[in-house]
Design an enzyme around this catalytic site. Structure first.
Site, short mmCIF file in Angstrom:
data_model
loop_
_atom_site.label_atom_id
_atom_site.label_comp_id
_atom_site.label_asym_id
_atom_site.label_seq_id
_atom_site.Cartn_x
_atom_site.Cartn_y
_atom_site.Cartn_z
N SER A 19 0.80 -1.23 0.00
CA SER A 19 0.00 0.00 0.00
C SER A 19 0.84 1.28 0.00
O SER A 19 0.48 2.24 -0.70
CB SER A 19 -0.97 -0.01 1.18
OG SER A 19 -1.95 -1.01 1.01
N LYS A 68 -10.71 -5.80 9.87
CA LYS A 68 -11.77 -5.10 9.12
C LYS A 68 -13.10 -5.05 9.87
O LYS A 68 -13.81 -4.05 9.79
CB LYS A 68 -11.95 -5.73 7.74
CG LYS A 68 -10.76 -5.50 6.82
CD LYS A 68 -11.00 -6.09 5.44
CE LYS A 68 -9.78 -5.88 4.55
NZ LYS A 68 -10.00 -6.39 3.19
N GLY A 130 -14.59 -19.13 0.13
CA GLY A 130 -14.25 -18.46 1.38
C GLY A 130 -15.44 -17.68 1.91
O GLY A 130 -16.34 -17.31 1.16
N ARG A 155 -14.90 -23.85 3.62
CA ARG A 155 -14.50 -25.08 4.32
C ARG A 155 -15.49 -25.41 5.43
O ARG A 155 -15.90 -26.55 5.60
CB ARG A 155 -13.08 -24.91 4.88
CG ARG A 155 -12.52 -26.14 5.56
CD ARG A 155 -11.10 -25.89 6.01
NE ARG A 155 -11.01 -24.71 6.87
CZ ARG A 155 -9.87 -24.21 7.33
NH1 ARG A 155 -8.72 -24.76 6.97
NH2 ARG A 155 -9.86 -23.15 8.11
N HIS A 157 -19.07 -25.05 6.21
CA HIS A 157 -20.27 -24.73 5.42
C HIS A 157 -21.22 -23.80 6.16
O HIS A 157 -21.88 -22.96 5.53
CB HIS A 157 -20.99 -26.02 5.02
CG HIS A 157 -22.16 -25.79 4.13
ND1 HIS A 157 -22.05 -25.12 2.92
CD2 HIS A 157 -23.48 -26.12 4.26
CE1 HIS A 157 -23.24 -25.07 2.34
NE2 HIS A 157 -24.13 -25.65 3.14
N MET A 213 -7.83 -13.28 -4.69
CA MET A 213 -7.80 -11.95 -4.09
C MET A 213 -6.42 -11.56 -3.58
O MET A 213 -6.14 -10.37 -3.42
CB MET A 213 -8.82 -11.87 -2.95
CG MET A 213 -10.25 -11.80 -3.40
SD MET A 213 -11.31 -11.45 -1.98
CE MET A 213 -12.91 -11.49 -2.76
#
Length: 269
Positions: A19, A68, A130, A155, A157, A213
């Site tokens: 960044s 986040k 994911g 992974r 569910h 990503m």
């Protein structure tokens, strides 16, 4: 004497973050000097680190893994897309001293796919691998592009089912996936340690784009797996990274950078 505006990215770990280089390229486009650093906040110490940064003159911040959702809880107000995502990757200091939270991940991803790669999302079938903060943050913007279908697989569910209920999309167990996807987006954390998601190679048959990503070497295992099993095009997340950074920069400074030369610059490093 001109005061140089200060920005940073919070994460843990964060030493690998590109960044600072990206935002310095944006500042060159704008013709200004800025300071952009990295802050590795302690787990459990994120709120204090943010408070200190803004109290000592910080103007804006990006937020990456694993903070986040904590950033969402910390913000005083939110954009609509941040509210929908329940996660914040951009903190903006307002004139009244309050912090506004936004999420530019979805913009970064969708712009990279539709504008840089010229692949339409509308009417396409999308698979998201994911169910963490990265995936959660991009679903609202992907839905705005009106795809025919969004399927999420994880992974665990139950986590995929939770996001499917929240956003009105479909959840399918990883073991049950068998193809029929135009765009496959890997948002699992496994790429950071070279682990592949537990999916059949058959899912990549007739896939127009397989996208990870993460960026750089960490994405290669997934991209090689996708390409060798039929994906027409593969891409790491560098364009997403630059795109979300450009959207953050615009929110802070009111200047919208051109992402294409910055993507090429970062590839050359």
């Amino acid at each position: 004497m001109t005061t140089i505006s200060r920005y940073t990215v919070f994460g843990n770990p964060v030493a690998h973050s590109k960044s600072p280089q990206i935002h310095q390229q944006f500042a060159l486009q704008e013709g200004v000097d800025i300071e952009y650093g990295r802050i590795c906040a302690d787990i459990g110490g994120f709120a204090q680190a943010v408070s200190i940064f803004f109290e000592t003159g910080g103007c804006g911040a990006n937020v990456t893994v694993p903070f986040k959702q904590e950033a969402f809880a910390l913000a005083d107000e939110y954009s609509e897309r941040a509210s929908a995502a329940g996660a914040v990757n951009t903190l903006i200091l307002l004139e009244n001293g309050k912090l506004r939270g936004d999420n530019t991940d979805g913009i970064g991803l969708s712009n990279d796919i539709t504008q840089v790669k010229n692949i339409a999302i509308e009417c396409k079938t999308i698979l998201l691998l994911g169910a963490g903060g990265a995936v959660r943050g991009v679903i609202p913007v992907l839905k705005e592009h009106r795809p025919a279908r969004i399927v999420i697989a994880n992974r665990t569910h139950a986590k995929a089912e939770e996001l499917a209920r929240l956003f009105g999309i479909e959840a399918v167990p990883m073991a049950d996936l068998n193809g029929g996807f135009d765009i496959i987006i890997n948002g699992t954390s496994g790429s950071l340690s070279g682990q592949l998601p537990a999916v059949s190679p058959e899912i990549f048959r007739n896939c127009r784009l397989a996208y990870d990503m993460v960026y750089g070497d960490a994405a290669q295992a997934f991209l090689n797996f996708a390409q060798s099993n039929g994906a027409a095009e593969v891409s790491d997340g560098l364009g997403m990274l630059v795109g979300q950074a450009a959207a953050s920069y615009s929110l802070w400074r009111g200047f919208t950078p051109d992402i294409r030369p910055v993507i090429e610059y970062m590839k050359a490093l």
